[in-house]
Design a protein around this motif. Structure first.
Motif, mmCIF file in Angstrom:
data_model
loop_
_atom_site.group_PDB
_atom_site.id
_atom_site.type_symbol
_atom_site.label_atom_id
_atom_site.label_comp_id
_atom_site.label_asym_id
_atom_site.label_seq_id
_atom_site.Cartn_x
_atom_site.Cartn_y
_atom_site.Cartn_z
ATOM 1 N N SER A 129 -60.361 36.449 6.172
ATOM 2 C CA SER A 129 -58.876 35.929 6.146
ATOM 3 C C SER A 129 -58.135 37.166 5.846
ATOM 4 O O SER A 129 -57.240 37.228 7.075
ATOM 5 C CB SER A 129 -58.412 34.937 5.581
ATOM 6 N N LEU A 130 -58.024 37.792 5.603
ATOM 7 C CA LEU A 130 -57.684 38.877 5.185
ATOM 8 C C LEU A 130 -58.074 40.157 6.030
ATOM 9 O O LEU A 130 -56.798 40.480 6.818
ATOM 10 C CB LEU A 130 -58.084 39.660 3.359
ATOM 11 N N ARG A 131 -58.970 39.549 6.911
ATOM 12 C CA ARG A 131 -59.113 40.987 7.816
ATOM 13 C C ARG A 131 -58.302 40.515 8.458
ATOM 14 O O ARG A 131 -57.751 41.386 9.946
ATOM 15 C CB ARG A 131 -61.031 41.017 7.698
ATOM 16 N N ALA A 132 -58.819 38.921 9.276
ATOM 17 C CA ALA A 132 -57.925 38.508 10.325
ATOM 18 C C ALA A 132 -56.824 38.771 10.412
ATOM 19 O O ALA A 132 -55.880 39.019 11.115
ATOM 20 C CB ALA A 132 -58.081 36.984 10.112
ATOM 21 N N LEU A 133 -55.288 38.982 8.941
ATOM 22 C CA LEU A 133 -54.135 39.255 8.794
ATOM 23 C C LEU A 133 -54.597 40.827 8.969
ATOM 24 O O LEU A 133 -53.252 40.834 9.955
ATOM 25 C CB LEU A 133 -53.986 38.533 7.702
ATOM 26 N N VAL A 134 -55.495 41.675 9.101
ATOM 27 C CA VAL A 134 -55.105 43.348 9.148
ATOM 28 C C VAL A 134 -55.466 43.240 10.325
ATOM 29 O O VAL A 134 -54.771 43.791 11.168
ATOM 30 C CB VAL A 134 -55.584 43.601 8.186
ATOM 31 N N SER A 135 -56.330 42.959 11.341
ATOM 32 C CA SER A 135 -56.256 43.083 12.438
ATOM 33 C C SER A 135 -56.002 42.614 13.535
ATOM 34 O O SER A 135 -55.697 43.309 14.460
ATOM 35 C CB SER A 135 -57.838 42.704 13.144
ATOM 36 N N GLU A 136 -55.795 41.372 13.414
ATOM 37 C CA GLU A 136 -54.235 40.153 14.063
ATOM 38 C C GLU A 136 -55.181 40.095 15.839
ATOM 39 O O GLU A 136 -54.864 40.161 16.607
ATOM 40 C CB GLU A 136 -53.166 40.886 14.190
ATOM 41 N N THR A 137 -56.398 39.690 15.481
ATOM 42 C CA THR A 137 -57.323 39.981 16.691
ATOM 43 C C THR A 137 -57.550 38.667 16.679
ATOM 44 O O THR A 137 -57.845 38.101 15.690
ATOM 45 C CB THR A 137 -58.460 40.922 16.743
ATOM 46 N N PRO A 138 -58.044 38.085 18.487
ATOM 47 C CA PRO A 138 -58.462 36.895 18.363
ATOM 48 C C PRO A 138 -59.822 36.384 17.465
ATOM 49 O O PRO A 138 -60.020 35.270 16.648
ATOM 50 C CB PRO A 138 -58.376 36.541 19.516
ATOM 51 N N MET A 139 -60.834 37.066 17.904
ATOM 52 C CA MET A 139 -61.944 37.581 17.123
ATOM 53 C C MET A 139 -62.018 37.069 15.531
ATOM 54 O O MET A 139 -62.512 36.435 15.513
ATOM 55 C CB MET A 139 -63.145 38.457 17.318
ATOM 56 N N ALA A 140 -61.243 37.833 14.880
ATOM 57 C CA ALA A 140 -60.984 37.534 13.401
ATOM 58 C C ALA A 140 -60.937 36.857 13.080
ATOM 59 O O ALA A 140 -60.799 36.050 11.876
ATOM 60 C CB ALA A 140 -60.115 39.276 13.050
ATOM 61 N N SER A 141 -59.527 35.934 14.138
ATOM 62 C CA SER A 141 -58.858 34.707 13.760
ATOM 63 C C SER A 141 -60.112 33.983 13.817
ATOM 64 O O SER A 141 -59.802 32.803 12.857
ATOM 65 C CB SER A 141 -58.055 34.706 14.186
ATOM 66 N N HIS A 142 -60.702 33.594 14.706
ATOM 67 C CA HIS A 142 -62.040 32.909 15.295
ATOM 68 C C HIS A 142 -62.741 32.711 13.665
ATOM 69 O O HIS A 142 -63.412 31.901 13.130
ATOM 70 C CB HIS A 142 -62.643 33.382 16.255
ATOM 71 N N GLU A 143 -63.217 34.521 13.539
ATOM 72 C CA GLU A 143 -64.792 33.567 12.532
ATOM 73 C C GLU A 143 -64.016 33.473 11.365
ATOM 74 O O GLU A 143 -64.589 32.726 10.193
ATOM 75 C CB GLU A 143 -65.132 35.354 12.193
ATOM 76 N N SER A 144 -62.578 33.656 10.879
ATOM 77 C CA SER A 144 -61.515 33.270 9.586
ATOM 78 C C SER A 144 -61.623 31.943 9.344
ATOM 79 O O SER A 144 -61.806 31.507 8.730
ATOM 80 C CB SER A 144 -60.230 33.591 9.759
ATOM 81 N N ASN A 145 -61.466 31.556 10.829
ATOM 82 C CA ASN A 145 -60.980 29.918 10.920
ATOM 83 C C ASN A 145 -63.005 29.343 11.200
ATOM 84 O O ASN A 145 -62.743 28.472 10.093
ATOM 85 C CB ASN A 145 -61.121 29.063 12.597
ATOM 86 N N GLU A 146 -63.801 29.999 11.458
ATOM 87 C CA GLU A 146 -64.975 29.004 11.341
ATOM 88 C C GLU A 146 -65.856 29.627 9.294
ATOM 89 O O GLU A 146 -66.135 28.731 9.349
ATOM 90 C CB GLU A 146 -65.771 29.770 12.052
ATOM 91 N N ALA A 147 -65.805 30.550 9.002
ATOM 92 C CA ALA A 147 -65.332 30.355 8.039
ATOM 93 C C ALA A 147 -64.788 29.483 6.960
ATOM 94 O O ALA A 147 -65.419 29.219 5.471
ATOM 95 C CB ALA A 147 -65.346 32.225 7.023
ATOM 96 N N ARG A 148 -63.779 28.984 7.033
ATOM 97 C CA ARG A 148 -63.029 27.528 6.077
ATOM 98 C C ARG A 148 -63.321 26.842 6.895
ATOM 99 O O ARG A 148 -63.732 25.777 5.970
ATOM 100 C CB ARG A 148 -62.193 28.150 6.844
#
Length: 101
Positions: free
Chosen positions: A38-57
């Motif tokens: 989630s932190l990575r997704a916030l920092v990178s703001e990429t769709p892939m990072a957001s997807h990975e964060s959502n999957e982990a959640r």
């Protein structure tokens, strides 16, 4: 018959408690992973990072639901075990729900 059911219930309880301990360990890891992603997704703001964060959640939520199911099953088995113990001490008390004697 009651003693056999009590023994089976006790064995199932042991197994579920062991499973619960493993689930708790996994939940800690899943929560850490989800927070990190989630932190990575916030920092990178990429769709892939957001997807990975959502999957982990989603994995974390699924594990929490599984844990709740196991906890509920343990509670039901503990209640059944108490009923069986009562039945043994009173010498064939009232039938338990689901008994086929």
């Amino acid at each position: 018959m009651t003693e056999r059911r009590l023994s089976q219930t006790a064995a199932r309880l042991r197994g579920l408690r062991e499973e619960l301990a493993m689930i708790d360990e996994q939940l800690t890891q899943f929560a850490d992973d989800a927070d990190e992603l989630s932190l990575r997704a916030l920092v990178s703001e990429t769709p892939m990072a957001s997807h990975e964060s959502n999957e982990a959640r989603k994995h974390l939520d699924a594990m929490r639901k599984h844990r709740m199911h196991v906890v509920d099953e343990i509670a039901e088995l503990e209640q059944r075990q108490d009923q069986l113990l009562d039945r043994m001490t009173t010498g064939q008390g009232p039938k338990l729900t689901g008994d086929r004697e």
